[in-house]
Design a protein around this motif. Structure first.
Motif, PDB file in Angstrom:
ATOM      1  N   GLU A 109      44.731  48.162  45.309  1.00 29.98           N
ATOM      2  CA  GLU A 109      45.108  46.764  45.421  1.00 29.98           C
ATOM      3  C   GLU A 109      44.959  45.945  44.092  1.00 29.98           C
ATOM      4  N   LEU A 110      43.132  45.976  44.233  1.00 33.09           N
ATOM      5  CA  LEU A 110      42.417  44.986  43.192  1.00 33.09           C
ATOM      6  C   LEU A 110      43.550  45.117  42.015  1.00 33.09           C
ATOM      7  N   ALA A 111      43.813  46.322  41.685  1.00 32.66           N
ATOM      8  CA  ALA A 111      44.639  46.870  40.355  1.00 32.66           C
ATOM      9  C   ALA A 111      45.832  46.304  40.069  1.00 32.66           C
ATOM     10  N   THR A 112      46.439  46.658  40.949  1.00 31.46           N
ATOM     11  CA  THR A 112      48.320  44.911  41.172  1.00 31.46           C
ATOM     12  C   THR A 112      47.774  43.893  41.109  1.00 31.46           C
ATOM     13  N   PHE A 113      46.053  43.589  41.461  1.00 30.76           N
ATOM     14  CA  PHE A 113      45.759  41.758  42.108  1.00 30.76           C
ATOM     15  C   PHE A 113      46.141  41.651  40.195  1.00 30.76           C
ATOM     16  N   ARG A 114      45.350  42.272  39.473  1.00 28.78           N
ATOM     17  CA  ARG A 114      45.156  42.464  38.525  1.00 28.78           C
ATOM     18  C   ARG A 114      46.447  42.191  37.790  1.00 28.78           C
TER      19      ARG A 114
END
Length: 244
Positions: A109-114
């Motif tokens: 999820e954090l990778a998608t956000f970044r």
């Protein structure tokens, strides 16, 4: 006099603490410094290493104070324990050992956000403001209050925000908090969508019916819980009595 230093999180400067101002009792000196690159320090380049950050924050984080770090601010404060003289205590608000967890915000999820941030930083910042408010009792009202405090654009540059996302992905306090140089206490909202259940089980205090941003929806309750934790690690004078 008990000194308290409040440290804000990703994408949000020190103005987020203003709602707590009416609720501090006598005997507490509260400081709300901005991180380099944010708010009153928006003209400064954000340090890219922890030793550089420690040097930039040395005078803002004295050893005779209790540090209170919220979200990314908690991760940074915990990491700086290895680079600055230890404070009287560290209180982590909405902060686990690391930002990502399998039962909270996952690494995917954090990778998608970044990736979304790389495409459109401003829209992604606004999405994050809404995202972190999901667990609050009135997310729309909380968002209006937050935007009234901060405005419609972040005080930090895109480069500073991108650095903060790197820190969210990389910082891990397992070593620092495994053998901390000072007392450490944890405070979470019981409905914090950014914190997994495993981390919430380690809380010293839980804010009922609150999420990640209690300073916007229940500043009175947040101040009261912080004062109760202060009593445990840095006793207040008698006239600092607060009843929750």
């Amino acid at each position: 006099m008990t000194k308290l230093v409040l440290l804000s999180g990703w994408g949000i400067d020190a103005r987020v603490w203003q709602p707590l101002a009416p609720y501090w009792p006598p005997g507490i000196e509260v400081n709300t410094p901005d991180w380099p690159g944010y708010g009153n320090r928006a003209g400064e380049a954000a340090p890219t290493t922890l030793p550089e950050l420690a040097s930039a924050m040395r005078h803002e984080l004295p050893s005779d104070a209790v540090w209170v770090g919220w979200s990314l601010g908690g991760l940074l404060a915990g990491a700086l324990l290895e680079h600055l003289p230890a404070p009287r205590a560290l209180i982590l608000v909405g902060t686990g050992y690391r930002f990502c967890s399998e039962d909270g915000v996952t690494p995917a999820e954090l990778a998608t956000f970044r990736r979304a941030f790389e495409r459109d930083p401003q829209a992604t910042w606004r999405h994050f403001l809404r995202w972190q408010l999901q667990g609050e009792p009135s997310p729309r009202l909380a968002l209006r209050r937050l935007l009234d405090l901060l405005g419609r654009h972040p005080s930090a540059s895109n480069d500073t925000l991108a650095l903060g996302l790197d820190q969210l992905a990389q910082l891990d306090l397992s070593r620092q908090l495994g053998a901390p140089p000072c007392p450490v206490r944890r405070l979470f909202g019981e409905r914090d969508r950014l914190i997994g259940k495993t981390a919430r089980r380690e809380a010293d205090r839980l804010l009922a019916d609150n999420g990640h941003c209690p300073m916007l929806t229940r500043p009175d309750a947040l101040a009261s819980h912080l004062i109760m934790l202060l009593r445990d690690v840095a006793p207040l004078p008698d006239d600092g009595e607060v009843v929750i």
